[in-house]
Enzyme design. Sequence first.
Site, PDB file in Angstrom:
ATOM      1  N   LYS A  90       1.027  -1.260   0.085  1.00  0.00           N
ATOM      2  CA  LYS A  90      -0.065   0.042   0.002  1.00  0.00           C
ATOM      3  C   LYS A  90       0.797   1.131   0.034  1.00  0.00           C
ATOM      4  CE  LYS A  90      -4.496   0.460   0.112  1.00  0.00           C
ATOM      5  NZ  LYS A  90      -5.442  -0.203  -0.098  1.00  0.00           N
TER       6      LYS A  90
HETATM    7  P1  NAD Z   1     -13.053   7.777  -2.497  1.00  0.00           P
HETATM    8  O1  NAD Z   1     -11.839   8.798  -2.280  1.00  0.00           O
HETATM    9  O2  NAD Z   1     -13.573   7.533  -3.736  1.00  0.00           O
HETATM   10  O3  NAD Z   1     -14.352   8.100  -1.628  1.00  0.00           O
HETATM   11  C1  NAD Z   1     -13.930   8.315  -0.100  1.00  0.00           C
HETATM   12  C2  NAD Z   1     -15.264   8.608   0.684  1.00  0.00           C
HETATM   13  O4  NAD Z   1     -15.003   8.721   1.998  1.00  0.00           O
HETATM   14  C3  NAD Z   1     -15.779  10.133   0.220  1.00  0.00           C
HETATM   15  O5  NAD Z   1     -17.022   9.722   0.170  1.00  0.00           O
HETATM   16  C4  NAD Z   1     -15.149  10.910   1.396  1.00  0.00           C
HETATM   17  O6  NAD Z   1     -16.191  12.132   1.538  1.00  0.00           O
HETATM   18  C5  NAD Z   1     -15.469   9.800   2.546  1.00  0.00           C
HETATM   19  N1  NAD Z   1     -15.090  10.152   3.763  1.00  0.00           N
HETATM   20  C6  NAD Z   1     -13.652  10.698   4.104  1.00  0.00           C
HETATM   21  N2  NAD Z   1     -13.421  11.254   5.344  1.00  0.00           N
HETATM   22  C7  NAD Z   1     -14.539  10.741   5.971  1.00  0.00           C
HETATM   23  C8  NAD Z   1     -14.923  11.015   7.394  1.00  0.00           C
HETATM   24  N3  NAD Z   1     -14.214  11.375   8.174  1.00  0.00           N
HETATM   25  N4  NAD Z   1     -16.344  10.536   7.659  1.00  0.00           N
HETATM   26  C9  NAD Z   1     -17.110  10.154   6.742  1.00  0.00           C
HETATM   27  N5  NAD Z   1     -16.838  10.083   5.360  1.00  0.00           N
HETATM   28  C10 NAD Z   1     -15.582  10.284   5.025  1.00  0.00           C
HETATM   29  O7  NAD Z   1     -12.597   6.471  -1.638  1.00  0.00           O
HETATM   30  P2  NAD Z   1     -12.832   4.953  -2.221  1.00  0.00           P
HETATM   31  O8  NAD Z   1     -12.066   4.592  -3.361  1.00  0.00           O
HETATM   32  O9  NAD Z   1     -14.283   4.800  -2.311  1.00  0.00           O
HETATM   33  O10 NAD Z   1     -12.286   4.188  -0.778  1.00  0.00           O
HETATM   34  C11 NAD Z   1     -12.958   4.066   0.411  1.00  0.00           C
HETATM   35  C12 NAD Z   1     -12.686   2.869   1.155  1.00  0.00           C
HETATM   36  O11 NAD Z   1     -12.676   1.688   0.396  1.00  0.00           O
HETATM   37  C13 NAD Z   1     -11.043   3.047   1.573  1.00  0.00           C
HETATM   38  O12 NAD Z   1     -11.225   2.408   2.987  1.00  0.00           O
HETATM   39  C14 NAD Z   1     -10.602   2.210   0.718  1.00  0.00           C
HETATM   40  O13 NAD Z   1      -9.130   1.797   1.002  1.00  0.00           O
HETATM   41  C15 NAD Z   1     -11.400   1.024   0.520  1.00  0.00           C
HETATM   42  N6  NAD Z   1     -11.243   0.291  -0.842  1.00  0.00           N
HETATM   43  C16 NAD Z   1     -11.264   1.095  -1.891  1.00  0.00           C
HETATM   44  C17 NAD Z   1     -11.021   0.212  -3.245  1.00  0.00           C
HETATM   45  C18 NAD Z   1     -11.196   0.904  -4.648  1.00  0.00           C
HETATM   46  O14 NAD Z   1     -11.151   0.070  -5.595  1.00  0.00           O
HETATM   47  N7  NAD Z   1     -11.329   2.116  -4.525  1.00  0.00           N
HETATM   48  C19 NAD Z   1     -10.753  -1.103  -2.932  1.00  0.00           C
HETATM   49  C20 NAD Z   1     -10.839  -1.710  -1.897  1.00  0.00           C
HETATM   50  C21 NAD Z   1     -10.893  -0.874  -0.778  1.00  0.00           C
END
Ligand code: NAD
Length: 428
Positions: free
Chosen positions: A114
């Site tokens: 990561k």
């Molecule tokens: P993103 O940047 O597209 O979206 C993140 C979201 O989290 C946004 O809506 C933001 O407003 C919200 N957020 C941020 N801080 C916050 C807080 N303090 N309280 C409430 N909401 C908050 O990110 P993403 O790619 O959707 O990733 C979200 C999660 O999913 C992360 O934990 C990431 O590691 C995990 N994840 C993502 C992927 C992927 O393919 N993008 C794959 C596996 C896991």
Amino acid sequence: MAARSKKSASPGMNVFEVAQAQLDRAAKAIDLDPDVHQILTQPKSELIVNFPVRMDDGSYKLFKGYRIQHNNIMGPYKGGIRYHHEVHLDEVKALAAWMTWKSALLEIPFGGAKGGIKFDPREYSKLELERITRRFTHSLGSNIGPDYDIPAPDMGTNAQTMVWMMDTYMNSGAHTLKNAVRGVVTGKSLTSGGSRGREKATGQGLVYVLQEWARERGFTLDGATVAIQGFGNVGSHAARILARLGASVVAVQDHTGAVFNPEGLHPKRLAEHVRLKGGVAGYDHATVIDREAFFATDADIFIPAALEMQITGETAPLMKCKVVVEGANGPTDLEGEEILQSRGIDVLPDVLANAGGVTVSYFEWLQNRRAETWTLEDVDRRLHTMMTAAYATMRRMAVERAVDNRTAAYCHSLNRIQTVYRERGIFP
Ligand code: NAD
């Protein structure tokens, strides 16, 4: 906020300590070889780079970037790049370890890594973001590569970020090899070598495992209610796919606030609002609720899809759902998990529930290597096969060993990793 549970299992523990405790619990359940256990407690390498970038006003700013490579015994290191102002070493170490367990659970030939940069991407222009990304990629140098370590998007990054990374990497090596190194990152745009279905993959995979849970429990998703924390890539795609299955997303929280509509929020319209305004705040087909009311939402399904350590001794007692499906990595701390268990709330753990992203990243990497382009139907069918197989493996292990789902998922991963360590031995 409600009072903390008296049986406190994790207050004061940081995210890496929580990840370690999860590993220790599973190691105990399968009597993991202490030498293998010891190796897996720390990443193989921890790279921290400080690099300067020119801002639009001509000034220079120093950024701190991380790439943590946890384990590569099962294949090249694999894992996302996060842009967030709270990125720190222990967070990236935990996220890297979770990638190792995830790839091993899904039986994908990758290890775990990561990375991230500690800054808030919302505060920078597109040109600044491009320079930050390119300079970071340059600083990583040969520490990434299509057969060595393959980044992907995570919080705060997207297909555009990946295309900048790919282009920088391509231009740093021999020009005759340009097209051979497309697979240095995944999650690229379709036009620059990405895969169909990658953008929605994490949300799609999450829904596939939720459908398996529903089948096992005799629960109908049509008409079910859902609360989602985070409405970015993972949260918004999960919402749209669930809405198509007849579920109703009644509450959504993000960094700008929380909105509620008992009749259901319109996921596509809400996603458009978020795209234009930067968050769910101000969406006018809903009422505003606070954080406590959001966690207490009367919804069947709760999907954390934002940051780590959200379901805790404070929030878990408020929750009214039947199942938590972890779209985010590490959203539940040890105390939160204990409370959910004691209240009979099922947990579909992150290493399974959000593995759709790395699975379709693997498909993208394969397509790049073979110069192939798969159809969306093909991608979805393969994703469905792998997600449902991993769900079945986890549940079988949970029943056999009488452990919770997370521990069961870890047990399968650790067994596979241990077998390879036994076969290969430790050099020299
Ligand atoms: P993103 O940047 O597209 O979206 C993140 C979201 O989290 C946004 O809506 C933001 O407003 C919200 N957020 C941020 N801080 C916050 C807080 N303090 N309280 C409430 N909401 C908050 O990110 P993403 O790619 O959707 O990733 C979200 C999660 O999913 C992360 O934990 C990431 O590691 C995990 N994840 C993502 C992927 C992927 O393919 N993008 C794959 C596996 C896991």
